[in-house]
Design an enzyme around this catalytic site. Structure first.
Site, PDB file in Angstrom:
ATOM      1  N   CYS A 315       3.647   6.918  -1.518  1.00 48.49           N
ATOM      2  CA  CYS A 315       2.595   6.879  -0.495  1.00 48.49           C
ATOM      3  C   CYS A 315       2.546   8.159   0.350  1.00 48.49           C
ATOM      4  CB  CYS A 315       2.755   5.646   0.397  1.00 48.49           C
ATOM      5  SG  CYS A 315       4.392   5.392   1.080  1.00 48.49           S
ATOM      6  N   ASP A 441      -5.378   4.267   3.600  1.00 46.75           N
ATOM      7  CA  ASP A 441      -4.156   3.674   3.064  1.00 46.75           C
ATOM      8  C   ASP A 441      -3.893   4.175   1.641  1.00 46.75           C
ATOM      9  OD1 ASP A 441      -2.074   2.083   2.215  1.00 46.75           O
ATOM     10  OD2 ASP A 441      -2.926   0.215   2.980  1.00 46.75           O
ATOM     11  N   HIS A 443      -1.745   3.171  -0.422  1.00 48.56           N
ATOM     12  CA  HIS A 443      -1.154   2.156  -1.282  1.00 48.56           C
ATOM     13  C   HIS A 443      -2.174   1.447  -2.178  1.00 48.56           C
ATOM     14  CE1 HIS A 443       1.332   2.584   2.388  1.00 48.56           C
ATOM     15  NE2 HIS A 443       2.315   2.603   1.505  1.00 48.56           N
TER      16      HIS A 443
END
Length: 484
Positions: A315, A441, A443
């Site tokens: 990440c 994000d 992820h």
């Protein structure tokens, strides 16, 4: 089926013109330049057999007179692929110029190429024979109705004169050191100056206020070279643009093919400000509220892209790649976005990680991100360190100031998963209850579809409760360099 004449489009005309010249020892370079371009214009007007071909996305071609003539019927397939080409919100019409002209150039083996524009040979009487290749690359907004062979020919003449003027500037020393060459290698680049305009329309159609300019820039020189710097300085002054960010670097030029083939590109318009939550009325934040976001474009890097199996550990690498993309898309660098392995190799090279780190699935954090940016892009970073997610709100004003003054994405690392902050909104008199952060994000593992990304809330405004109170955070704030 015919191309609609009323359709506004971007006309992209490309090709190459050749010219030769004998330069005697006593002839000045300025005289030589004018003779070369006078001869070239004369050939365009009288001697060259010019044919202009429209090229669609499939590579098929047709003569301009056929494509834009109401009598000539073309296949629907050709027109459909033509319409599928879009740039800056307008249909892109690609036109090639084909030139039939019998060259008088010798095939003597002694003639050698002086890339990219010059072939020369010195004769026994010290007369220098030159052959030049002039790149043709024009971009202009116009209606399909205006696309005729005569119009394209006139554009070609104007383009040649632009190259003449630029070469004369070199000879006169207006771009720094006076050139000793007859012609300096150059190429035309196109720039969209509409982001610098203050009189934009309220329409959602951005093509209505496009301002495209074409400038001739020297090639085969680094952006840090004194010649390139002087040329950019002259352009900033000519267009009245502050010298506080890149505008006329080659990396700023309009791209006809996307830099990123996989990643989606976001900017200020992608996600509007959030709805108010506390003291303001229903709707957007009040006029006296603070709302700052990343300035410019950036690419969304996330798990599993481009065949990289980094779910569960990559990440922060992805957040770094998003930050890097900002510097690339704004023209601060021309270096491609760094890979996971290159990140690891860099950290080992500078002594931060052992050799075993390279090729591993080990995490990195915000400090490692700053090391990589500094090493490769010469970018320094500021930091905000908090012991609890509850303390991030106390830095809301500093975060807003960063977006206002630097405009770069903020990488967030620490004791939990990495994220990227791309904006912040709050009301001055009730920061804690109204603050929201635009979170990107890394992820996410789904398709590159904005609708799905927003549905999954992986690119969305988040409240203060998004940050965990029992985790520490290190915020890396990359600083925008003062270059142009």
């Amino acid at each position: 089926m015919v191309v609609p004449k009323e359709m506004r489009c971007l006309l992209h005309l490309t090709g190459c013109l050749k010219e030769s010249h004998f330069n005697t020892p006593d002839e000045s370079t300025e005289t030589a330049v004018n003779e070369i371009f006078d001869s070239l214009n004369s050939k365009i007007n009288e001697k060259l057999d010019l044919n202009f071909f429209v090229r669609n996305a499939s590579g098929d071609r047709c003569l301009v007179s056929q494509c834009f003539n109401s009598v000539q019927k073309l296949s629907e397939e050709f027109i459909d692929t033509l319409k599928s080409q879009v740039l800056l919100g307008l249909p892109l019409i690609e036109v090639d110029v084909a030139i039939r002209f019998i060259s008088q150039i010798s095939n003597d083996d002694e003639i050698k190429l002086q890339a990219p524009v010059l072939t020369e040979k010195v004769t026994p009487d010290q007369t220098t024979f030159h052959q030049f290749e002039f790149p043709i690359d024009m971009l202009e907004i116009l209606s399909c109705e205006a696309i005729t062979a005569d119009k394209l020919k006139q554009m070609l003449i104007t383009h040649v004169e632009m190259q003449r003027n630029f070469q004369l500037q070199f000879q006169n020393g207006q771009t720094g050191k006076k050139s000793e060459d007859v012609l300096v290698p150059v190429y035309p680049y196109h720039f969209d100056l509409s982001p610098m305009q203050s009189n934009k329309t309220s329409s959602d159609d951005k093509s209505l206020y496009l301002r495209i300019v074409t400038e001739i820039l020297p090639v085969k020189v680094k952006e840090s070279d004194q010649l390139a710097l002087k040329v950019r300085e002259n352009l900033h002054e000519m267009y009245g643009i502050e010298k506080n960010r890149p505008v006329f670097r080659k990396q700023n030029a309009i791209k006809f093919k996307p830099i990123f083939s996989t990643q989606l590109i976001f900017d200020e318009s992608t996600t509007p400000p959030p709805k108010a939550t506390a003291t303001s009325t229903v709707g957007n934040y009040q006029a006296d509220s603070v709302c700052e976001t990343v300035k410019g474009k950036y690419a969304y890097f996330h798990y599993l892209q481009e065949g990289m199996s980094d779910s569960g550990w990559g990440c922060a690498y992805r957040s770094l790649q998003t930050v890097w993309s900002w510097f690339l898309l704004q023209g601060y660098t021309d270096k491609p976005v760094i890979t996971h392995k290159e990140i690891q190799q860099t950290l080992h090279k500078i002594g931060d990680k052992p050799a075993s780190f390279v090729g591993s699935s080990q995490w990195i954090g915000s400090f490692e991100v700053s090391y990589v940016l500094d090493h490769h892009l010469d970018i320094t970073s500021a930091f905000i360190n908090v012991q609890s997610g509850d303390q991030i709100v106390s830095n809301a004003q500093r975060i807003a100031s960063h977006f206002k003054n630097h405009g770069t994405p903020i990488m967030v690392g620490g004791g939990v998963l990495a994220h990227t902050i791309c904006g912040i909104c709050y009301e001055e008199d009730a920061i804690e209850s109204t603050v929201k952060y635009l979170i990107l994000d890394p992820h996410y593992t789904g398709a590159e579809e904005l609708k799905n990304i927003k549905k999954k809330q992986v690119y969305a405004w988040k409240p203060q409760s998004f940050w965990k109170s029992d985790s520490f955070y290190n915020l890396c704030l990359p600083q925008k360099p003062n270059i142009f």
